[in-house]
Scaffold this active site. Structure first.
Site, mmCIF file in Angstrom:
data_model
loop_
_atom_site.group_PDB
_atom_site.id
_atom_site.type_symbol
_atom_site.label_atom_id
_atom_site.label_comp_id
_atom_site.label_asym_id
_atom_site.label_seq_id
_atom_site.Cartn_x
_atom_site.Cartn_y
_atom_site.Cartn_z
ATOM 1 N N HIS A 1 8.727 -0.137 10.192
ATOM 2 C CA HIS A 1 8.250 0.497 11.426
ATOM 3 C C HIS A 1 9.207 0.116 12.560
ATOM 4 O O HIS A 1 8.763 -0.183 13.661
ATOM 5 C CB HIS A 1 6.826 0.051 11.743
ATOM 6 C CG HIS A 1 5.781 0.648 10.861
ATOM 7 N ND1 HIS A 1 4.637 1.230 11.350
ATOM 8 C CD2 HIS A 1 5.708 0.780 9.523
ATOM 9 C CE1 HIS A 1 3.892 1.669 10.346
ATOM 10 N NE2 HIS A 1 4.519 1.404 9.219
ATOM 11 N N HIS B 1 10.929 0.700 3.559
ATOM 12 C CA HIS B 1 10.136 1.342 4.620
ATOM 13 C C HIS B 1 9.904 0.306 5.713
ATOM 14 O O HIS B 1 9.545 -0.835 5.419
ATOM 15 C CB HIS B 1 8.793 1.819 4.069
ATOM 16 C CG HIS B 1 7.839 2.277 5.123
ATOM 17 N ND1 HIS B 1 8.185 3.161 6.121
ATOM 18 C CD2 HIS B 1 6.538 1.950 5.365
ATOM 19 C CE1 HIS B 1 7.137 3.380 6.903
ATOM 20 N NE2 HIS B 1 6.133 2.651 6.480
ATOM 21 N N ASP C 1 29.687 7.042 9.623
ATOM 22 C CA ASP C 1 30.121 6.072 8.611
ATOM 23 C C ASP C 1 29.105 5.930 7.490
ATOM 24 O O ASP C 1 29.455 5.547 6.372
ATOM 25 C CB ASP C 1 30.337 4.694 9.261
ATOM 26 C CG ASP C 1 31.669 4.597 9.991
ATOM 27 O OD1 ASP C 1 32.622 5.292 9.609
ATOM 28 O OD2 ASP C 1 31.757 3.802 10.948
ATOM 29 N N HIS D 1 5.081 8.918 11.775
ATOM 30 C CA HIS D 1 4.936 7.678 11.024
ATOM 31 C C HIS D 1 6.144 6.745 11.215
ATOM 32 O O HIS D 1 6.095 5.847 12.052
ATOM 33 C CB HIS D 1 4.704 8.043 9.564
ATOM 34 C CG HIS D 1 4.414 6.883 8.669
ATOM 35 N ND1 HIS D 1 3.704 5.784 9.083
ATOM 36 C CD2 HIS D 1 4.730 6.655 7.356
ATOM 37 C CE1 HIS D 1 3.604 4.923 8.089
ATOM 38 N NE2 HIS D 1 4.214 5.421 7.040
ATOM 39 N N SER E 1 0.829 -1.209 0.000
ATOM 40 C CA SER E 1 0.000 0.000 0.000
ATOM 41 C C SER E 1 0.864 1.260 0.000
ATOM 42 O O SER E 1 0.373 2.346 -0.264
ATOM 43 C CB SER E 1 -0.955 -0.015 1.196
ATOM 44 O OG SER E 1 -0.238 -0.200 2.393
ATOM 45 N N TYR F 1 38.160 2.082 3.493
ATOM 46 C CA TYR F 1 37.602 0.989 4.269
ATOM 47 C C TYR F 1 37.215 -0.135 3.317
ATOM 48 O O TYR F 1 36.704 0.121 2.232
ATOM 49 C CB TYR F 1 36.377 1.474 5.046
ATOM 50 C CG TYR F 1 35.674 0.397 5.834
ATOM 51 C CD1 TYR F 1 36.005 0.157 7.160
ATOM 52 C CD2 TYR F 1 34.687 -0.384 5.234
ATOM 53 C CE1 TYR F 1 35.359 -0.827 7.891
ATOM 54 C CE2 TYR F 1 34.037 -1.377 5.965
ATOM 55 C CZ TYR F 1 34.376 -1.597 7.283
ATOM 56 O OH TYR F 1 33.741 -2.574 8.009
#
Lengths: 242, 242, 242, 242
Positions: C96, C94, C119, C170, C74, C228
């Site tokens: 949570h 994305h 970093d 959010h 969604s 690195y």
């Protein structure tokens, strides 16, 4: 008797340790067959690794054991009260999950502060009043259900839109259409309790969700216009391609 | 010699890492045979994955090794002191579990703030006085037991009703009827320490349990009128059905 | 169609629970084929243990489904907006994740306080403005992407140098050259959010990184002078030995 | 070349993720052969699950690679500096473990607040000065070692008695007689950082350990009079029994 519901309730109970919601045996899930007016609940104090589906106890809506060799959860009267007063729920879970307990001990609602909360709970999850001395001595577990229902009524909360509560000084109860959904809601409650705690330690200013964001996230997942997941017709906009 | 007790003490020690109560070898459990006046304790500084039941060391109530090729836990004098002064306990555990240590370092009792606490501990778990310079230099481990017993005596605490203590600046000790029960109590202590910490950061107002709720939860699980679990006759009310 | 990208996106999605970044199905990763102008994204609300690479949904840069039997995430319009406005990114995630959500709910940037941050992120990770009532009602997921892009533009932030943002109220979004790199950045964000929270509770004085340390750590791992890891020619100074 | 040391250093590196001390590849362990004047260190940026003992890189005390196909850790100059200035240490570890990083970002010592600390560290673990702009630009990794050594010298700290330091804004370094012992010390540091944080949030009053308790716990495990564990002759007092 109710073999498939027993399996369902057993599975939901077994998911509690996997989700990190219980220590030892500190939790119980039940599920109800509304047509028969009977619910199935975990036996009291049995280790998760020894429990079998057939150990589940069948109880009627007076809280009387109808089938089962073991004692039902000592919280059975709370489940009974909730099934009688929240007629649309199909499953109930009680845990002592630590973040929710921390809020319950502080007698604080778990406030709606982020969209993880709004996806499941349409507003603050209330901390129901602690029981009085008289309520505890008279019928402790029954009155534990009663304080939840009383709080929802007094504050005008829809128990389907906010499917969980804290009992102050005690801990969380959650419910849902099925035992599995009740456990899902209990896990969300624990996650948002942890998140809210950390948000509250950083700032309390402007960290309450506005109503319109609550609306958006809650109704993205619930009701006729939901468009999250695979079980709805609204969100799929296929491009014409050949 | 005491083979079955050695197995029991070994099992209880092995449960410590599983319950998240120890890092490396920082913990020890003992169990006592009251008739023989001998207790069995974990050897000092042995890795959990190399330890065998036969490595357990047998010690008498003067703190002298009676059997065993390995050094007993360096905390043996604390166990000895506690067995001598708490005559009804059957097992003792000491850990450095982090939440309990945080309270011990702050010299704060772990307060009775929720029913998870009340189910096991009938009141605040005391932070015993830190040892003085003289006590440390004279007999460190023995005086560690002594400060616990002194604190229980001075504050009039029943060691069976509150089966754990913090030693200020140091860490938790817990005990019980058996080594396994002692470990159970140590885990409850760690869980409620974490919960209390978070409650205390949110509010201190009205977050102490009232006596009547302490009574209810503690006696729901303990004593003649207990009705939690399967080993009592009180809670089962079968409906008449045929 | 895009089978290898589907596998890559599937793998990146499956790494989310392993890295502790998601509860249940609360996360989605996508990856783009810039030449074809198509991206591949996780389907909406499918359990991780049932998901297959072939379940991934193909979407064009108008946000229209081009291939796939399941509804796409969604959050697809957010991914679409970001791919259109951040032309150099190859993957978006994305989640949570709880620490990042706690900052998002508090509407606080995740400040650059240590070299773990430097970093990966060349400065504070911004908390983009919360959406207004109008933005939520008009096009919630599209405007979620828009507020991120607007915040980066207004504050003059380089989206390649700071490959993540919070959306206030959010949660976090992260991106990178590939889906796997986006997930890596999301994990770093969660780790530094936790570290920053604890630093901020102890002190706010002098705990912001100076520019020269940001420069050093960021450019130790990024750009022409990075030294690195194994993919550069600069850091290896072999002693002459025979 | 140095095959057994390579295995030892490899094992110590592999223990870092098991102990929860590293995310991704954010850590490195080295070990030195003092007779040969050569040390062995983890290669830079190699995944733990792909690393082999033969990937370890051999470096001399000028910081030059003597053997190995891969780049050594980019922190090699810090290890070099520490080996040159702390002549009695046999192993060094650097991690970005989150609790220690939180203190480093706050530029706060990890104070001696409990006996878990005193068992390993004979006093506060210092937060070495953050590097200046000039030090960072001139020789970042070398000066990272230098600030640690300078802090120990200025504050008169014995690097064998307190085998760890924080570099402000950056993170922890720990060392010991062997690579494994260095990792052990790094884990203790992380555990006590977490405990101290929680103690400090509850109270700062009287929560510093007195010198005599530091003495007791440190020397219970270290030096000629140690009596913890199996490798000493002092603690075992067998009762005469036949």
């Amino acid at each position: 008797m109710l073999e498939s519901l027993k399996q369902e309730v057993y599975d939901a109970n077994m998911s509690l340790p996997k989700l990190g919601l219980v220590t030892f045996t500190w939790g119980n899930v039940s599920g109800i067959d509304r047509e028969k007016g009977l619910f199935v609940i975990k036996p009291s104090g049995v280790d998760y690794d020894k429990m079998k589906p057939s150990d589940m106890v069948v109880v009627n809506l007076k809280g009387e054991v109808v089938e089962g060799d073991l004692n039902p959860s000592s919280d059975t009267p709370t489940h009974t009260y909730l099934y009688n007063h929240f007629p649309k729920i199909g499953g109930i879970v009680h845990t002592h999950s630590p973040w929710a307990v921390s809020f319950a001990a502080a007698k604080l609602d778990i406030p709606a502060m982020n969209t993880t909360h709004a996806d499941t709970f349409y507003g603050d999850v209330p901390a129901a009043d602690a029981l009085t001395k008289e309520e505890i001595e008279e019928d402790y577990e029954g009155n534990t259900g009663k304080t939840i229902v009383k709080t929802f009524n007094e504050r005008g909360i829809d128990y389907e839109a906010i499917p969980a509560a804290l009992v102050s000084q005690h801990g969380p109860f959650a419910w849902g259409e099925t035992p599995a959904k009740a456990v899902y809601n209990a896990k969300v409650l624990e996650v948002v309790a942890e998140e809210d705690y950390h948000t509250m330690q950083m700032t309390m200013s402007n960290s309450r969700l506005p109503q319109y964001l609550l609306d958006k996230h809650y109704y993205r997942k619930h009701g006729a216009n939901a468009y999250y997941g695979q079980n709805n017709a609204k969100s799929k906009t296929h491009a014409k391609h050949e």
